[in-house]
Design a protein around this motif. Structure first.
Motif, PDB file in Angstrom:
ATOM      1  N   LYS A 155       0.822  -1.193   0.000  1.00 48.96           N
ATOM      2  CA  LYS A 155       0.000   0.000   0.000  1.00 48.96           C
ATOM      3  C   LYS A 155       0.861   1.249   0.000  1.00 48.96           C
ATOM      4  O   LYS A 155       0.477   2.286  -0.522  1.00 48.96           O
ATOM      5  CB  LYS A 155      -0.912  -0.002   1.223  1.00 48.96           C
ATOM      6  N   LYS A 213       1.465   3.522  -3.202  1.00 50.15           N
ATOM      7  CA  LYS A 213       0.434   4.343  -3.826  1.00 50.15           C
ATOM      8  C   LYS A 213       0.949   5.749  -4.084  1.00 50.15           C
ATOM      9  O   LYS A 213       1.447   6.438  -3.226  1.00 50.15           O
ATOM     10  CB  LYS A 213      -0.796   4.411  -2.919  1.00 50.15           C
ATOM     11  N   GLY A 244      -7.355  -0.598  -6.924  1.00 53.57           N
ATOM     12  CA  GLY A 244      -8.276   0.481  -6.601  1.00 53.57           C
ATOM     13  C   GLY A 244      -9.378   0.026  -5.672  1.00 53.57           C
ATOM     14  O   GLY A 244      -9.595  -1.174  -5.475  1.00 53.57           O
ATOM     15  N   GLU A 297      -7.061  -1.537  -3.243  1.00 55.75           N
ATOM     16  CA  GLU A 297      -5.889  -0.654  -3.280  1.00 55.75           C
ATOM     17  C   GLU A 297      -4.786  -1.221  -2.397  1.00 55.75           C
ATOM     18  O   GLU A 297      -4.993  -1.532  -1.225  1.00 55.75           O
ATOM     19  CB  GLU A 297      -6.277   0.736  -2.791  1.00 55.75           C
TER      20      GLU A 297
END
Length: 370
Positions: free
Chosen positions: A35, A38, A292, A296
């Protein structure tokens, strides 16, 4: 066929992870390592990679011990390596281009080497089977499955025309049967592994699958056998967390599209990219694509921007990226899209990975490959 548009290899590995712990509600947690990617630009990602590369030796040893616990099953009943293959996989071939690189030689060469190395005696032969329509519909639309079924009665001209409507695909009157058999064969191994009848397995199957999308063929692939195996494990065996490792030199966008919103499947791909110049030429193959919605952080792309990557590069990627993610995610099943076109000497992949590196990476990822 575009230069460099030589997608998948012909292998898939399947293996169950011994650690089945999960959160109180049974849902997976977002791996912070993934994560954290991102929104990062390439420079920041490079700095992060360098930071990881400077891990102290003691921390590496600690992680290695933890990963050994992930890989070494405490379930004594699970043993043996399954091997699934049959001659029918040679029936899918290009009628108008006999020298096409995705040919029956892909699987016959693998079996010949397995026999030459006297490995068959160390494997448990698993009988292949065709996937049912219900199983194909786990990842494909009914309209697409029906269209592929109709190719069984098409003329060569009709097959050629339909093939040209896709990117880097050819179809044969037996393609539907062979592709269904490829999917079903992987599901056979999933059954054996998830019920602890086997520890892991290897499926020598074709056509390959990781580029196939829900409603179209792509990149030599007709049905997405890896994705179908993940969904099958979830529906049939209640697997809450499935890890898919894709080390084929081409990005498996078909898998990514199918699971990009799904936190129950962690997809990690190492592939040649070169800023989108290498097939499949997609911006979503780059590092900033991390999934997403609820998914995500559960897509992790490692795009190589140059050729000639070596064992050291791949092993570093596994140790510093894949394995920490895998340990945090705690998968109940690991599937490997085991295309070997990153191997040294492959004219399209142009990488320099040795057979020994693949053998190291497979066990390290605690994968069961189809």
């Amino acid at each position: 066929m575009q230069s460099g548009a030589d997608p998948p290899g012909s292998g898939l590995k399947v293996r169950r992870s011994p650690r089945l712990s999960k959160t109180p509600d049974g849902s997976p947690q977002v791996p912070s390592s993934s994560k954290g990617n991102k929104g990062r630009k390439g420079g920041n990602s490079l700095q992060e990679a360098k930071r990881r590369g400077r891990m102290e030796k003691s921390k590496e040893e600690e992680l290695s011990e933890q990963l050994q616990q992930l890989d070494l099953s405490s379930r004594a009943a699970a043993s043996g390596t399954g091997l699934v293959y049959c001659e029918t996989f040679t029936h899918h071939r290009n009628l108008w281009e006999p020298s096409h690189p995705e040919s029956p030689d892909r699987v016959t060469a693998v079996l010949a080497e397995v026999e030459r190395q006297d490995l068959l005696s160390h494997c448990v032969r698993v009988e292949p089977r065709e996937a049912t329509e219900e199983e194909l519909l786990l990842v494909h639309t009914k309209q697409y499955v029906d269209l592929m079924r109709s190719t069984q009665t098409m003329t060569e001209t009709e097959l050629h025309s339909l093939s040209d409507s896709y990117d880097s695909v050819y179809l044969h009157p037996e393609s539907f049967q062979v592709a269904s058999l490829a999917v079903g064969s992987v599901l056979q191994l999933v059954d054996k592994v998830m019920t602890s009848e086997l520890r892991n397995g290897f499926a020598v199957v074709r056509p390959p699958g990781h580029h196939a999308q829900s409603n179209q063929s792509n990149g030599f692939c007709v049905f997405n056998n890896v994705a179908a195996a993940a969904r099958y494990a979830q529906r049939r065996h209640a697997a809450h967390r499935v890890l898919i490792v894709d080390w084929d030199v081409h990005h498996g966008q078909g898998i990514q599209y199918l699971f990009q919103d799904d936190p129950s499947v962690l997809y990690v791909s190492l592939h040649r990219y070169e800023g989108g110049l290498f097939w499949p030429h997609l911006p979503e193959s780059d590092r900033q694509e991390v999934g997403g919605g609820r998914g995500e952080g559960f897509t992790c792309n490692l795009p190589w921007d140059q050729t000639g990557m070596t064992d050291a590069d791949y092993i570093a990627a596994f140790q510093q990226l894949l394995l920490p993610l895998a340990y945090e995610f705690q998968p109940q099943l690991v599937l490997v899209a085991a295309g070997f076109d990153a191997a040294v000497g492959d004219p399209k992949g142009e990488m320099c990975v040795s057979p020994q590196c693949f053998s190291y990476s497979g066990p390290a990822a605690a994968s069961n490959c189809d």
